[in-house]
Enzyme design. Structure first.
Site, PDB file in Angstrom:
ATOM      1  N   ARG A 107      78.051  50.442  19.295  1.00 21.01           N
ATOM      2  CA  ARG A 107      77.492  50.561  18.097  1.00 21.01           C
ATOM      3  C   ARG A 107      77.957  49.832  17.053  1.00 21.01           C
ATOM      4  O   ARG A 107      79.163  49.464  17.166  1.00 21.01           O
ATOM      5  CB  ARG A 107      77.700  52.114  17.655  1.00 21.01           C
ATOM      6  CG  ARG A 107      77.331  53.231  18.809  1.00 21.01           C
ATOM      7  CD  ARG A 107      77.729  54.468  18.177  1.00 21.01           C
ATOM      8  NE  ARG A 107      77.204  55.717  19.049  1.00 21.01           N
ATOM      9  CZ  ARG A 107      78.084  56.720  19.356  1.00 21.01           C
ATOM     10  NH1 ARG A 107      79.450  56.961  18.796  1.00 21.01           N
ATOM     11  NH2 ARG A 107      77.499  57.454  20.267  1.00 21.01           N
ATOM     12  N   GLU A 117      90.469  68.105  22.822  1.00 25.24           N
ATOM     13  CA  GLU A 117      89.364  68.866  22.393  1.00 25.24           C
ATOM     14  C   GLU A 117      89.029  70.115  23.239  1.00 25.24           C
ATOM     15  O   GLU A 117      88.435  71.171  22.587  1.00 25.24           O
ATOM     16  CB  GLU A 117      87.925  67.805  22.522  1.00 25.24           C
ATOM     17  CG  GLU A 117      88.166  66.838  21.324  1.00 25.24           C
ATOM     18  CD  GLU A 117      87.097  65.731  21.530  1.00 25.24           C
ATOM     19  OE1 GLU A 117      86.217  65.574  20.878  1.00 25.24           O
ATOM     20  OE2 GLU A 117      87.203  64.933  22.720  1.00 25.24           O
ATOM     21  N   GLY A 128      83.261  55.597  21.280  1.00 24.02           N
ATOM     22  CA  GLY A 128      82.862  56.339  19.993  1.00 24.02           C
ATOM     23  C   GLY A 128      84.063  56.449  19.362  1.00 24.02           C
ATOM     24  O   GLY A 128      85.120  56.781  19.587  1.00 24.02           O
ATOM     25  N   ASN A 145      82.121  69.902  28.006  1.00 24.99           N
ATOM     26  CA  ASN A 145      81.390  68.819  27.249  1.00 24.99           C
ATOM     27  C   ASN A 145      80.299  67.976  28.094  1.00 24.99           C
ATOM     28  O   ASN A 145      80.916  67.366  28.881  1.00 24.99           O
ATOM     29  CB  ASN A 145      82.784  67.977  27.077  1.00 24.99           C
ATOM     30  CG  ASN A 145      82.259  66.833  26.010  1.00 24.99           C
ATOM     31  OD1 ASN A 145      81.133  66.577  25.610  1.00 24.99           O
ATOM     32  ND2 ASN A 145      83.274  66.013  25.534  1.00 24.99           N
ATOM     33  N   HIS A 181      90.389  58.169  15.495  1.00 26.59           N
ATOM     34  CA  HIS A 181      89.828  58.481  16.795  1.00 26.59           C
ATOM     35  C   HIS A 181      88.982  57.355  17.169  1.00 26.59           C
ATOM     36  O   HIS A 181      87.820  57.222  16.800  1.00 26.59           O
ATOM     37  CB  HIS A 181      88.899  59.967  16.553  1.00 26.59           C
ATOM     38  CG  HIS A 181      88.426  60.360  17.838  1.00 26.59           C
ATOM     39  ND1 HIS A 181      88.695  61.521  18.379  1.00 26.59           N
ATOM     40  CD2 HIS A 181      87.365  59.688  18.664  1.00 26.59           C
ATOM     41  CE1 HIS A 181      88.142  61.688  19.604  1.00 26.59           C
ATOM     42  NE2 HIS A 181      87.170  60.548  19.825  1.00 26.59           N
ATOM     43  N   LEU A 182      89.951  56.751  18.157  1.00 29.50           N
ATOM     44  CA  LEU A 182      89.621  55.553  18.524  1.00 29.50           C
ATOM     45  C   LEU A 182      88.965  55.368  19.934  1.00 29.50           C
ATOM     46  O   LEU A 182      89.780  55.741  20.745  1.00 29.50           O
ATOM     47  CB  LEU A 182      90.386  54.256  18.132  1.00 29.50           C
ATOM     48  CG  LEU A 182      90.855  54.480  16.819  1.00 29.50           C
ATOM     49  CD1 LEU A 182      91.874  53.082  16.779  1.00 29.50           C
ATOM     50  CD2 LEU A 182      89.925  54.041  15.783  1.00 29.50           C
ATOM     51  N   GLY A 183      87.803  55.105  20.186  1.00 25.92           N
ATOM     52  CA  GLY A 183      87.260  55.026  21.743  1.00 25.92           C
ATOM     53  C   GLY A 183      86.065  54.413  21.734  1.00 25.92           C
ATOM     54  O   GLY A 183      85.732  53.382  21.014  1.00 25.92           O
ATOM     55  N   HIS A 239      83.206  63.800  15.745  1.00 27.64           N
ATOM     56  CA  HIS A 239      84.526  64.159  16.467  1.00 27.64           C
ATOM     57  C   HIS A 239      85.284  65.052  15.572  1.00 27.64           C
ATOM     58  O   HIS A 239      86.543  65.043  15.554  1.00 27.64           O
ATOM     59  CB  HIS A 239      85.360  62.707  16.082  1.00 27.64           C
ATOM     60  CG  HIS A 239      84.536  61.584  17.102  1.00 27.64           C
ATOM     61  ND1 HIS A 239      84.591  60.356  16.655  1.00 27.64           N
ATOM     62  CD2 HIS A 239      83.995  61.623  18.442  1.00 27.64           C
ATOM     63  CE1 HIS A 239      83.868  59.506  17.633  1.00 27.64           C
ATOM     64  NE2 HIS A 239      83.629  60.440  18.650  1.00 27.64           N
ATOM     65  N   GLY A 241      90.761  57.646  23.670  1.00 24.22           N
ATOM     66  CA  GLY A 241      91.082  56.675  24.635  1.00 24.22           C
ATOM     67  C   GLY A 241      91.859  55.401  24.117  1.00 24.22           C
ATOM     68  O   GLY A 241      92.507  55.119  24.825  1.00 24.22           O
ATOM     69  N   ARG A 255      80.916  71.855  23.661  1.00 27.97           N
ATOM     70  CA  ARG A 255      81.094  71.183  22.531  1.00 27.97           C
ATOM     71  C   ARG A 255      79.521  70.465  22.163  1.00 27.97           C
ATOM     72  O   ARG A 255      78.802  70.302  22.927  1.00 27.97           O
ATOM     73  CB  ARG A 255      81.792  69.863  23.023  1.00 27.97           C
ATOM     74  CG  ARG A 255      82.027  68.625  21.938  1.00 27.97           C
ATOM     75  CD  ARG A 255      81.950  67.445  22.615  1.00 27.97           C
ATOM     76  NE  ARG A 255      82.045  66.378  21.245  1.00 27.97           N
ATOM     77  CZ  ARG A 255      81.835  65.130  21.588  1.00 27.97           C
ATOM     78  NH1 ARG A 255      81.414  64.558  22.905  1.00 27.97           N
ATOM     79  NH2 ARG A 255      81.833  64.126  20.547  1.00 27.97           N
ATOM     80  N   ARG A 305      89.380  47.788  27.609  1.00 28.61           N
ATOM     81  CA  ARG A 305      90.110  47.093  28.706  1.00 28.61           C
ATOM     82  C   ARG A 305      89.719  46.015  29.280  1.00 28.61           C
ATOM     83  O   ARG A 305      90.322  44.825  29.492  1.00 28.61           O
ATOM     84  CB  ARG A 305      90.228  48.086  29.815  1.00 28.61           C
ATOM     85  CG  ARG A 305      90.858  49.406  29.712  1.00 28.61           C
ATOM     86  CD  ARG A 305      90.833  50.360  30.692  1.00 28.61           C
ATOM     87  NE  ARG A 305      89.505  50.878  30.929  1.00 28.61           N
ATOM     88  CZ  ARG A 305      89.275  51.870  31.492  1.00 28.61           C
ATOM     89  NH1 ARG A 305      89.979  52.917  32.272  1.00 28.61           N
ATOM     90  NH2 ARG A 305      88.111  52.576  31.536  1.00 28.61           N
ATOM     91  N   GLY A 323      92.931  54.657  21.013  1.00 31.89           N
ATOM     92  CA  GLY A 323      94.141  54.862  20.074  1.00 31.89           C
ATOM     93  C   GLY A 323      95.299  55.381  20.667  1.00 31.89           C
ATOM     94  O   GLY A 323      96.390  55.048  20.451  1.00 31.89           O
TER      95      GLY A 323
END
Length: 395
Positions: free
Chosen positions: A236, A379, A207, A8, A203-205, A178, A325, A89, A279, A327
């Protein structure tokens, strides 16, 4: 048995796993950071060990070479000949790819053409491919596209309300992102619930995206033409009134390139709170930082809105999953989202269950109408499985 290297590549990073299929055993994993910047390094994990290796590299080609050398020098591989296939990826497959593809000249040309739709990701994927192909020229290479899982989205959800001739002329559509993760989590929810049901995957990170999945197929997803669309993210904007963009460009005198940078790299959590890392935002909340609190609540509200919208579109829901990450590792964010969907969807948060951090677990109470789960994504394993499928390995 087959040994597969899943890669990746980011703009200044290279994440990888060496896996043994069909068992899915991780032989080694690593993350090369700061490629082309000051003090690059490789964090290599294997056999319960974690080694931080200082590197002297300038680009992905040198990074790939060092990764392969490290796998040999640490005894993880005896020779490069042990690697049976490599999976890469790729974020944007556009209208061309509804499945992963064995790399050839035609595939490379199309991925390069699509760089305009993923300028931060596709060029890095191409550089990563070329680097590993140089290191491993005698094995099959496969590209796995984030967008391919979303090709099942109907035209009603895929097409934007602009003049249709522009849609056709420029191939403008909702491609999402994703998809490799969403597909993996959908399969995991089938295992957990025992059926191909109606699922909402978050899918929460840094991005982030949300998808609605029915009978194993994606029916809608939040990201749009590029990864900029959908929910608010680390840097974003996500979706918003287009006139805001026009107003800012006019008032600030910004070019298209400058505006693209503003929306992609200077907005989201960072734009509101001053921090892009969740964080740091949580730390700010605990210290009484009002802007951090506002940013987190905005993020949660937008995720909740998509969940509610997809619940209606699916005609109900059998399970909701949080992954990636944020989530998987942010109980505070999950709680904020659950508070916003709980009454409408008849869901109650299991406070004890919500303490789960990076592991699989149910976070809704037993009497909730819908099961809500934390499900870690993988992934790299999904990529490796596609390599084996297309190259007929590991049987």
């Amino acid at each position: 048995m087959a040994k597969i290297l899943a890669v990746n590549s980011g703009s200044s990073s290279l994440k990888y796993q060496l896996l043994e299929l069909p068992e899915g055993k991780v032989l080694a994993s690593g993350y090369v950071e700061r490629i082309g910047l000051v003090n690059p390094f490789d964090t290599l994990k294997f056999n319960g060990q974690k080694n931080k290796i200082e590197l002297d590299i300038k680009n992905h080609t040198e990074a790939a070479k060092k990764v392969m050398e490290n796998l040999i020098s640490y005894g993880i591989l005896k020779s490069f000949d042990e690697v049976d296939g490599v999976g890469h990826r790729v974020v944007q497959g556009g209208k061309y790819f509804d499945d992963s593809a064995i790399v050839d000249d035609d595939v490379l040309a199309k991925v390069e053409e699509l760089c305009v739709l993923a300028p931060l990701h596709n060029p890095a994927a191409l550089e990563g491919y070329k680097a590993f192909h140089d290191a491993l020229p005698n094995v099959g290479h496969v590209m796995v596209f984030d967008t391919s899982y979303h090709r099942s989205v109907s035209e009603v959800n895929k097409i934007f309300p602009i003049p249709y001739e522009m849609t056709e002329k420029y191939s403008i559509a909702r491609y999402g992102a994703h998809g490799t993760s969403h597909k993996f989590i959908a399969n995991e929810l089938e295992r957990i619930t025992g059926k191909k049901g109606k699922f909402i995957v978050c899918h929460l990170g840094s991005g982030a995206s949300v998808s609605a999945i029915k009978d194993g197929k994606c029916v809608n997803t939040s990201m749009g033409l590029t990864p900029l669309g959908g929910i608010m993210m680390g840097t974003r904007t996500g979706d918003m009134d287009p006139s805001v963009v026009l107003e800012i460009m006019d008032k600030e005198g910004l070019s298209v390139a400058e505006t693209r940078t503003l929306l992609n790299k200077k907005s989201g959590l960072l734009g509101i709170s001053g921090f892009s890392d969740a964080r740091d935002v949580e730390k700010g909340i605990l210290e009484g930082n009002a802007k951090c609190k506002l940013a987190y609540e905005m993020y949660a509200s937008r995720v909740a809105s998509y969940i509610g919208s997809y619940f209606v579109e699916l005609g109900g829901c059998d399970a909701i999953a949080f992954t990636a990450g944020l989530g998987e590792r942010a109980p505070m964010m999950r709680k904020l989202i659950m508070e916003r969907i709980g009454e409408a969807l008849n869901i109650k948060l299991d406070e004890e269950g919500n303490k789960v951090f990076g592991d699989e677990g149910r976070i809704s109470t037993a009497d909730s109408k819908i099961g809500v789960y934390v499900v870690p994504t993988n992934e790299e394993l999904a990529i490796a499985k596609d390599v084996c499928r297309l190259l007929h390995l590991g049987k």
